[in-house]
Write an enzyme that holds these catalytic residues in place. Structure first.
Site, PDB file in Angstrom:
ATOM      1  N   TYR A  92       3.281  -0.110   3.226  1.00  0.00           N
ATOM      2  CA  TYR A  92       2.217  -0.020   2.235  1.00  0.00           C
ATOM      3  C   TYR A  92       1.781  -1.406   1.763  1.00  0.00           C
ATOM      4  O   TYR A  92       2.582  -2.177   1.233  1.00  0.00           O
ATOM      5  CB  TYR A  92       2.717   0.796   1.042  1.00  0.00           C
ATOM      6  CG  TYR A  92       1.659   1.234   0.059  1.00  0.00           C
ATOM      7  CD1 TYR A  92       0.942   2.396   0.271  1.00  0.00           C
ATOM      8  CD2 TYR A  92       1.414   0.505  -1.097  1.00  0.00           C
ATOM      9  CE1 TYR A  92       0.000   2.825  -0.647  1.00  0.00           C
ATOM     10  CE2 TYR A  92       0.465   0.928  -2.016  1.00  0.00           C
ATOM     11  CZ  TYR A  92      -0.237   2.091  -1.785  1.00  0.00           C
ATOM     12  OH  TYR A  92      -1.176   2.517  -2.694  1.00  0.00           O
ATOM     13  N   GLN A 189       5.213   3.510   4.805  1.00  0.00           N
ATOM     14  CA  GLN A 189       3.882   3.931   5.242  1.00  0.00           C
ATOM     15  C   GLN A 189       3.767   3.884   6.757  1.00  0.00           C
ATOM     16  O   GLN A 189       3.155   4.768   7.376  1.00  0.00           O
ATOM     17  CB  GLN A 189       2.813   3.028   4.622  1.00  0.00           C
ATOM     18  CG  GLN A 189       1.390   3.324   5.101  1.00  0.00           C
ATOM     19  CD  GLN A 189       0.390   2.313   4.580  1.00  0.00           C
ATOM     20  OE1 GLN A 189      -0.242   2.556   3.567  1.00  0.00           O
ATOM     21  NE2 GLN A 189       0.230   1.184   5.257  1.00  0.00           N
TER      22      GLN A 189
END
Length: 328
Positions: A92, A189
């Protein structure tokens, strides 16, 4: 923080009911088809990164809506035959960085495609990015979780997951790669994007997914004390009348639903003190992995006393072993 989630014995059997829209497969088939119709061939421009034993190229390929996505391609220098390729996605806020930052997989004898994440790469903690996200959204909380939160067609992660699937497409047209030996990989992520690619695409032969983000999103929003999941709570604290609409949108990107469709053998990891991606959310997806994809082999490494750093170098060693086993 010490252990705060379910005990490991419960996690291993944790299979909660997770909302999945009836048109999930139709939505993703249509989304991918629309972007593939706009795709142009990838490009690969050689780059001298000052490491003579590794050959690098600056790659651009078509992602969601035909948008060009950047990546670094690396492989052992002087090797002519097509190589298995690890397609890796970012955590992320991180970007593809500089080419010399990514040498592990080429050093191990494989090709490596380090894919940028659209609109990210200026988080301050990691590598810089080089891919814009030209699409806007309605009102949102800071960060990426609530961009386009009221419509799955407009959500940020619909675009990012489409980019991930089309990165696998690109391996068929890039030089020196064997498109029949593609492994998708990532942490947090990146693990979410890799798992989505493994569910959306039939080409990957392996999945490496560590401390995976975007899993069991309703529970994640309820129990995670930190962002990025806190972005959902902050948004709903103001938009009190949109709870059902928000979680319907999120059901299309929930990795627990994508994981069900995984076809490739998989190695996951979870950390029991992870405050960013709670272990119960990771296990909710892992335990469902492959339900609709032919029940491929899977394993999960558990790091009892670790937070979101997960297994670190220990997990990398396990991944190298796993990949050798897949490729022979």
């Amino acid at each position: 923080m010490g252990a705060y989630d379910l005990p490991l014995a419960e996690l291993r059997g944790y299979r909660p009911q997770i909302a999945e829209p009836a048109d999930f497969d139709e939505f993703w088939a249509s989304t991918l088809a629309g972007s593939r119709a706009l795709a142009e061939p990838p490009t690969a421009t050689p780059v001298d990164a000052g490491l003579p034993r590794i050959a690098f190229a600056d790659v651009s390929f078509s992602g969601f809506g035909g948008d060009r996505i950047r990546a670094w391609l690396s492989r052992p220098a002087g090797v002519d035959e097509p190589l298995p390729v690890i397609v890796q996605f970012q955590g992320y806020g991180g970007g593809r960085g500089l080419p010399h930052e990514h040498t592990l997989w080429a050093s191990a004898g494989y090709a490596h495609l380090m894919v940028d994440t659209r609109g990210q790469g200026a988080a301050g903690w990691g590598s810089v990015g080089d891919t814009p996200d030209p699409h806007g959204s309605g009102p949102s909380h800071s960060g990426f979780m609530t961009r386009g939160i009221l419509d799955p067609h407009e959500h940020f992660y619909t675009r990012a997951m489409t980019d991930a699937a089309l990165a696998v497409d690109a391996t068929a047209a890039l030089p020196g790669l064997d498109p029949d030996r593609v492994i998708v990989a990532g942490a947090s992520q990146g693990g979410a994007l890799a798992t989505a690619a493994a569910g959306l695409h039939d080409r990957p032969i392996g999945l490496l997914s560590d401390v995976t983000f975007l899993c069991h999103l309703r529970r994640a929003a309820d129990i995670a004390d930190t962002d990025p999941y806190g972005e959902i709570r902050s948004y709903l604290a103001g938009h009190r009348d949109r709870v059902d609409q928000v979680f319907r949108t999120l059901s299309y990107i929930d990795v627990a639903n994508h994981a069900r469709r995984g076809r490739a053998p998989a190695l996951w990891s979870a950390a029991l003190m992870d405050t960013i991606c709670p272990p119960s959310t990771v296990f909710a997806a892992f335990n469902r992995y492959g339900e609709l994809g032919g029940d491929p082999s899977k394993a999960i490494e558990v790091y009892e006393f670790n937070d979101h750093e997960g297994g670190g170098a220990f997990q990398v060693a396990r991944q190298l072993e796993f990949v050798r086993g897949l490729l022979g």
